[in-house]
Every structure is written in structure tokens, then in C-alpha cells.
Design a protein around this motif. Structure first.
Motif, PDB file in Angstrom:
ATOM      1  N   PRO A   1      71.919   8.213  -4.897  1.00  0.00           N
ATOM      2  CA  PRO A   1      71.083   9.462  -5.712  1.00  0.00           C
ATOM      3  C   PRO A   1      69.756   9.314  -6.110  1.00  0.00           C
ATOM      4  O   PRO A   1      69.316   9.217  -6.713  1.00  0.00           O
ATOM      5  CB  PRO A   1      72.171   8.811  -7.425  1.00  0.00           C
ATOM      6  CG  PRO A   1      71.798   7.370  -7.072  1.00  0.00           C
ATOM      7  CD  PRO A   1      71.911   6.907  -5.838  1.00  0.00           C
ATOM      8  N   ASN A   2      69.848  10.552  -5.467  1.00  0.00           N
ATOM      9  CA  ASN A   2      68.447  11.141  -5.533  1.00  0.00           C
ATOM     10  C   ASN A   2      67.774  11.286  -6.346  1.00  0.00           C
ATOM     11  O   ASN A   2      66.702  11.418  -6.990  1.00  0.00           O
ATOM     12  CB  ASN A   2      67.925  11.632  -4.240  1.00  0.00           C
ATOM     13  CG  ASN A   2      68.256  11.143  -2.793  1.00  0.00           C
ATOM     14  OD1 ASN A   2      68.577   9.831  -2.686  1.00  0.00           O
ATOM     15  ND2 ASN A   2      68.794  11.892  -1.572  1.00  0.00           N
ATOM     16  N   VAL A   3      68.720  11.803  -7.267  1.00  0.00           N
ATOM     17  CA  VAL A   3      68.428  12.253  -8.525  1.00  0.00           C
ATOM     18  C   VAL A   3      69.185  11.576  -9.896  1.00  0.00           C
ATOM     19  O   VAL A   3      70.452  11.111  -9.275  1.00  0.00           O
ATOM     20  CB  VAL A   3      68.547  13.722  -8.929  1.00  0.00           C
ATOM     21  CG1 VAL A   3      67.432  13.949  -7.992  1.00  0.00           C
ATOM     22  CG2 VAL A   3      69.799  14.558  -8.030  1.00  0.00           C
ATOM     23  N   ALA A   4      68.948  11.068 -10.731  1.00  0.00           N
ATOM     24  CA  ALA A   4      70.094  10.859 -11.858  1.00  0.00           C
ATOM     25  C   ALA A   4      71.070  11.220 -12.338  1.00  0.00           C
ATOM     26  O   ALA A   4      71.123  11.419 -13.567  1.00  0.00           O
ATOM     27  CB  ALA A   4      68.893   9.564 -12.370  1.00  0.00           C
ATOM     28  N   VAL A   5      72.092  11.901 -11.616  1.00  0.00           N
ATOM     29  CA  VAL A   5      72.967  12.564 -12.822  1.00  0.00           C
ATOM     30  C   VAL A   5      73.886  12.589 -11.406  1.00  0.00           C
ATOM     31  O   VAL A   5      74.341  12.391 -10.464  1.00  0.00           O
ATOM     32  CB  VAL A   5      72.255  13.784 -12.791  1.00  0.00           C
ATOM     33  CG1 VAL A   5      71.493  14.441 -13.165  1.00  0.00           C
ATOM     34  CG2 VAL A   5      72.087  14.716 -11.351  1.00  0.00           C
TER      35      VAL A   5
ATOM     36  N   ALA B   1      74.212  17.326 -19.671  1.00  0.00           N
ATOM     37  CA  ALA B   1      74.477  15.904 -18.928  1.00  0.00           C
ATOM     38  C   ALA B   1      75.549  14.762 -20.112  1.00  0.00           C
ATOM     39  O   ALA B   1      76.381  14.596 -19.733  1.00  0.00           O
ATOM     40  CB  ALA B   1      73.320  15.168 -18.670  1.00  0.00           C
ATOM     41  N   ALA B   2      75.061  15.276 -20.960  1.00  0.00           N
ATOM     42  CA  ALA B   2      75.962  14.998 -22.384  1.00  0.00           C
ATOM     43  C   ALA B   2      77.586  15.389 -22.041  1.00  0.00           C
ATOM     44  O   ALA B   2      78.613  14.284 -22.122  1.00  0.00           O
ATOM     45  CB  ALA B   2      75.186  14.367 -23.624  1.00  0.00           C
ATOM     46  N   ALA B   3      77.601  16.710 -22.207  1.00  0.00           N
ATOM     47  CA  ALA B   3      78.254  17.589 -22.667  1.00  0.00           C
ATOM     48  C   ALA B   3      79.507  17.293 -21.664  1.00  0.00           C
ATOM     49  O   ALA B   3      81.001  17.256 -21.335  1.00  0.00           O
ATOM     50  CB  ALA B   3      78.406  18.658 -22.273  1.00  0.00           C
ATOM     51  N   ALA B   4      78.875  16.521 -19.868  1.00  0.00           N
ATOM     52  CA  ALA B   4      79.774  16.616 -18.705  1.00  0.00           C
ATOM     53  C   ALA B   4      80.055  15.451 -18.475  1.00  0.00           C
ATOM     54  O   ALA B   4      81.125  15.109 -17.561  1.00  0.00           O
ATOM     55  CB  ALA B   4      78.354  17.464 -17.484  1.00  0.00           C
ATOM     56  N   ALA B   5      79.590  14.572 -18.756  1.00  0.00           N
ATOM     57  CA  ALA B   5      80.178  12.944 -19.287  1.00  0.00           C
ATOM     58  C   ALA B   5      81.744  13.382 -19.078  1.00  0.00           C
ATOM     59  O   ALA B   5      82.343  12.287 -18.110  1.00  0.00           O
ATOM     60  CB  ALA B   5      79.037  12.591 -19.825  1.00  0.00           C
ATOM     61  N   PRO B   6      82.345  13.254 -19.964  1.00  0.00           N
ATOM     62  CA  PRO B   6      83.598  13.468 -19.915  1.00  0.00           C
ATOM     63  C   PRO B   6      84.200  13.733 -18.867  1.00  0.00           C
ATOM     64  O   PRO B   6      85.703  13.110 -18.290  1.00  0.00           O
ATOM     65  CB  PRO B   6      83.928  13.700 -21.201  1.00  0.00           C
ATOM     66  CG  PRO B   6      82.992  13.881 -22.139  1.00  0.00           C
ATOM     67  CD  PRO B   6      81.720  14.030 -21.223  1.00  0.00           C
TER      68      PRO B   6
END
Length: 504
Positions: free
Chosen positions: A409-413, A449-454
Motif C-alpha cells: 500500500p504505497n499510500v495508507a488508504v 476515510a472514516a465514512a468509507a471504512a464500513p
């Protein structure tokens, strides 16, 4: 988690990313360069020879080298958060589909071209429009990229995309005219960037060296340069370090790390986000049969691999989209050899393709997984290839059966894996599914990111637990060793390196 067995040091996060993976050629310690302490370059020993120094088409296998000369558009700090210290100094999502970026003034490439907004825009477009671009799928949603003035870049997307700024931390700035003139191969032979070092010398198949860029716009390196050599043989990397032929040896397995400690060398171990993943090709036999995919997933025992092959020095990880070290998926598949055997009828043949010698102990991992599949009733055919060939075969959709590929993961998402591996049009494309495409798109359209987590949890469950297209195996720990008088090496959880602070 970082463990420094010689004393604590703060790791300096680099602004570029790599996996130490590439074609495995022999090392070439330099006989006439006995020590870097005499004012010579830092001598860094890599796991493998870089496949390319072109960041547009390169699978991030050589960023250890090119990131000394080239810079990403946005910097990240040692907590993996975006910061304003790089080429792009600010960013704003002005509406759901529009991003505005400000570019640092007064920077030039080492060939004299201006590193302005137009160059930034061109670098983004190269990653979107180049057929062989390794990041192409991540920028498919980008509609327009414009530079209305020398310090402003405006990017519009077809649909909302919360992680666009994060992605730019993995796009490297290249000079538009020079890149067009030289093409990918020509640029790779003589990279031109804005970074703290410039290319010094290439000894084909032996070494690549960089020296300090005297006109660097940022902080001057604390050494004269870096000489990179390589060896995919752990005992040879250790021997070169012990003989003081190199200053830093990267990617040492546990046995060699322990020997290095006993010899009085300094070792540092970093828990990384790099995962080794088994990909099942669902478009072709035998794994176009979902029952056989499930059987294969149930046959593989990641805990046994971690203990039996790595002596516990990797971290078993059954999730695909849990990016940061320490995070766990909501659901995963655990080994069940008896159930696996009950699902296999006849003796379906499964090719196992893997980059021989590329990742630590990958040959043994392939044999172990092959043995588990054979115990379940599969007939296994081993297909070891070099890393460059593996990448071409994956991108060219030439494989069937199962293959191993490192997820970095070259970026932490989480989208880096979701878009990279799970979309129908992705790097691997091994599990096309309209529902997964919809979920990936839906996650990106969230506010943050928080909204996308689920949604990412739902994606992980669908791809790993229900469809069995991906069998995550383990996360790597990276141990490097240095001479006793060497300090300042930077290495973070995303396998990013920074050589600028290294002193001996």
C-alpha cells in the motif's frame, strides 16, 4: 512496531515508496571502495536489481533508487499523514468533484526545465493515460487536469473521490519535455528529477550510484551520495556487510539478522504494511469454479506458514483491506483441510506461479502451499518466473490458477488495494464482479476515510471470505542491518526509505 536492538532511533519517513522486489541478479561489492567513512558514498545493498527507474511504468520495485532523484507530488510524514513540505504545498477539495492544488514556486529539474504546475499536471496525466502505467487504474476517475497558472493545478473527477490527495503522494514528478523526448526506456536509463541526488554512474548489472544535487531546493543530504548494489542471496548480503563492503544491508531474514547482531552490527526491524497475497484467477479453469476457489482458500494455513517457514517472523494476516499494521479484518477464512478435501472432485490441475527468489522464502512458501493443495486433491504444477515476467503476465492476463504477488500500500488508504486488485479493471483483474466495482466506487464517493471504512469491510468480506478470489497470507517484517558507525537510515511501515540523513 519498530524494534531497534541496538538503541532507539527515530525513523525518518521517506516521501517515496518501494518494495525491494525486482529481477534477482548477483551482488557486486566494490573492491576499491573500502569504507564510506572516508567521504565516499553510502553503500546500500538491496535485495534485487531494479527493473526500471521510470516511476510511471515501474511497479514501485525500484523506488529505493529513483526516489533519491525524483520526488512525489505530496510529502508524507512519519505518521503517514500528508504534509505541505513537498512539491505541492496545499490542497483543497473545493466541491465533491474538484480539487485545487498549489505548487511550490522556483523549483527546476536538473536539466533546467521548470518544475511548475504544468509539470505537475503532466505527471498526473502520464499516470492516467500511459497504457503501461502501473497506477493507471487509480486515476481512471480523473476527468481533467489543468494548470491555469504556474502555481495552480485543478483536477476534476467524474465522480467524487475522497483520496485523490493521498494518491498524489505516490505520483513522482518528471520533466514533460525530457520524458516525451526520451520515452520510458530512455528516461529509465537517465532519470531527471528535482530530488536531493542526481544520477552519477550505472554499471550495467552491477551497481547504480547517485551523487548530491548541488542545486537541490530543499535540505542538503548529509552524505555525498549513495551506491546501490544488490543480491537476492541472504547469506551473501550478510557476508558483504560483515566484510565492510557495504554500509547498509536491506531485507535480512531472521537467521542472518541474528548473525549480524552476534557480529556486533546494528539491526532494526520494522513491521510493514507489505502483504504477500495469493491471487486466484477466477476467469479461467480451474478457479472459474467457486467451489474449487473455496477449497484452495481452506487448504492454505497461513499460521503454519508463518511458524514453519519464517519461525514467527512474519505476521499472519487474513485480511486484504486492513492496511495499517495492527489492524484486523472483520472476517477472514481460516484453514480447514478436511473441508477443503471434501470440495475437490477429481484432480484439477493448478499452476502456482511465483517470482522465484523475489520475496523472502517465497520458494518455500510456494512449495508449502502446493503441498496443502495436493493434500486437498489438486494436481499442482509449479511455475517459477522472474519478477518482471510475473508483472507482465499479470497485466497481460496471461495466468491461470494461483499466483503470488506482494501487496504494497504505497499510500495508507484501503482503496489502494481495493482499486488495485478488486475492481474488474485493475492491476490483477482476477475477480471481475459488478458488485465489487459498485462498492469500490461507493467507498471513494464518501466524504472521508472514516465514512468509507464500513464499505471496505464489506468489500473485504465479499472478495476474501465469500468469493475466495484472494487469500492474504502474511505481512512482512523488514530487518536491515548497518555498520556500527552508520546512523540516520530512514525506513517506515510503507517500506519508504530516506538516505539523506545517513552518516558514517
Amino acid at each position: 512496531m519498530i524494534k531497534n536492538r541496538v538503541g532507539s532511533r527515530r525513523l525518518v519517513a521517506a516521501a517515496a515508496v518501494l518494495t525491494m522486489t525486482a529481477l534477482g541478479l548477483s551482488a557486486c561489492g566494490s573492491d576499491d571502495n573500502d569504507a564510506s567513512g572516508d567521504g565516499g558514498p553510502v553503500r546500500a545493498l538491496l535485495y534485487a536489481q531494479p527493473t526500471t527507474l521510470d516511476p510511471v511504468v515501474g511497479a514501485r520495485t525500484a523506488a529505493s533508487v529513483w526516489s533519491t532523484m525524483l520526488e512525489p507530488l505530496i510529502d508524507a510524514d512519519d505518521d503517514l499523514e500528508l504534509v505541505d513540505t513537498g512539491i505541492i504545498t496545499s490542497w483543497e477539495r473545493t466541491d465533491p468533484t474538484t480539487w485545487t492544488f498549489k505548487v511550490r514556486e522556483g523549483i527546476e529539474f536538473t536539466n533546467g526545465e521548470k518544475a511548475d504546475a504544468a509539470a505537475v499536471a503532466n505527471s498526473i496525466l502520464l499516470n492516467r493515460d500511459t497504457d503501461a502505467a502501473i497506477l493507471k487504474s487509480y486515476f481512471a476517475n480523473v476527468k481533467t487536469v489543468e494548470a491555469p497558472d504556474a502555481t495552480t493545478v485543478v483536477v476534476t473527477t467524474e465522480k467524487p473521490q475522497y483520496n485523490l490527495a493521498d494518491l498524489l503522494s505516490n505520483v513522482f514528478l518528471v520533466p514533460a519535455k525530457y520524458y516525451e523526448e526520451k520515452g520510458s526506456e530512455g528516461f529509465a536509463a537517465a532519470p531527471v528529477g528535482t530530488g536531493p541526488y542526481v544520477l552519477d554512474e550505472v554499471a550495467a548489472g552491477r551497481s547504480i550510484s547517485v551523487k548530491v544535487n548541488p542545486d537541490y531546493w530543499g535540505e542538503e543530504p548529509e552524505n555525498e551520495g549513495v551506491e546501490f548494489t544488490w543480491s537476492n542471496e541472504p547469506s551473501q548480503r550478510l557476508a558483504l556487510l560483515q566484510s565492510e563492503s557495504v554500509d547498509i544491508a536491506l531485507d535480512l531474514p531472521q537467521a542472518q539478522a541474528e548473525q549480524a547482531e552476534k557480529a556486533g552490527l546494528k539491526t532494526t526491524t520494522v513491521d510493514t504494511a507489505m502483504k504477500i497475497i495469493a491471487f486466484l484467477e477466477s476467469n479461467k479453469a480451474p478457479f472459474d469454479d467457486p467451489q474449487l476457489r473455496e477449497a484452495a482458500a481452506l487448504a492454505i494455513d497461513r499460521e503454519a506458514i508463518a511458524e514453519g517457514i519464517f519461525d514467527g517472523n512474519v505476521i499472519p494476516d487474513g485480511g486484504l483491506l486492513n492496511i495499517k499494521p495492527g489492524s484486523e479484518p472483520a472476517e477472514q477464512v481460516d484453514a480447514d483441510p478436511a473441508k477443503a478435501k471434501s470440495l475437490v472432485k477429481g484432480s484439477p490441475e493448478v499452476p502456482i506461479t511465483y517470482p522465484a527468489g523475489q520475496y523472502v522464502n517465497i520458494d518455500e512458501v510456494a512449495q508449502a502451499i502446493g503441498g496443502s493443495l495436493e493434500a486437498a486433491g489438486f494436481k499442482v504444477k509449479y511455475n517459477p518466473v522472474d519478477y518482471g515476467t510475473l508483472v507482465k503476465q499479470i497485466v497481460g492476463r496471461q495466468l491461470n490458477g494461483i499466483y503470488f504477488f506482494a501487496g504494497v500500500p504505497n499510500v495508507a488508504v484501503p482503496d489502494f488495494f481495493a482499486s488495485g486488485f478488486m475492481k474488474s479493471v485493475s492491476i490483477t483483474g482476477n475477480c471481475p464482479d459488478p458488485k465489487m466495482d459498485e462498492l469500490v466506487a461507493s467507498a471513494l464517493e464518501q466524504d472521508d476515510a472514516a465514512a468509507a471504512a464500513p464499505i471496505y469491510e464489506e468489500l473485504n468480506t465479499l472478495g476474501v471470505v465469500e468469493k475466495h478470489c484472494y487469500v492474504p497470507l502474511y505481512r512482512m517484517q523488514h530487518t536491515y542491518a548497518t555498520q556500527k558507525d552508520v546512523s540516520g537510515m530512514g525506513f517506515n511501515a510503507l517500506s519508504a526509505m530516506d538516505f539523506t540523513k545517513v552518516k558514517s
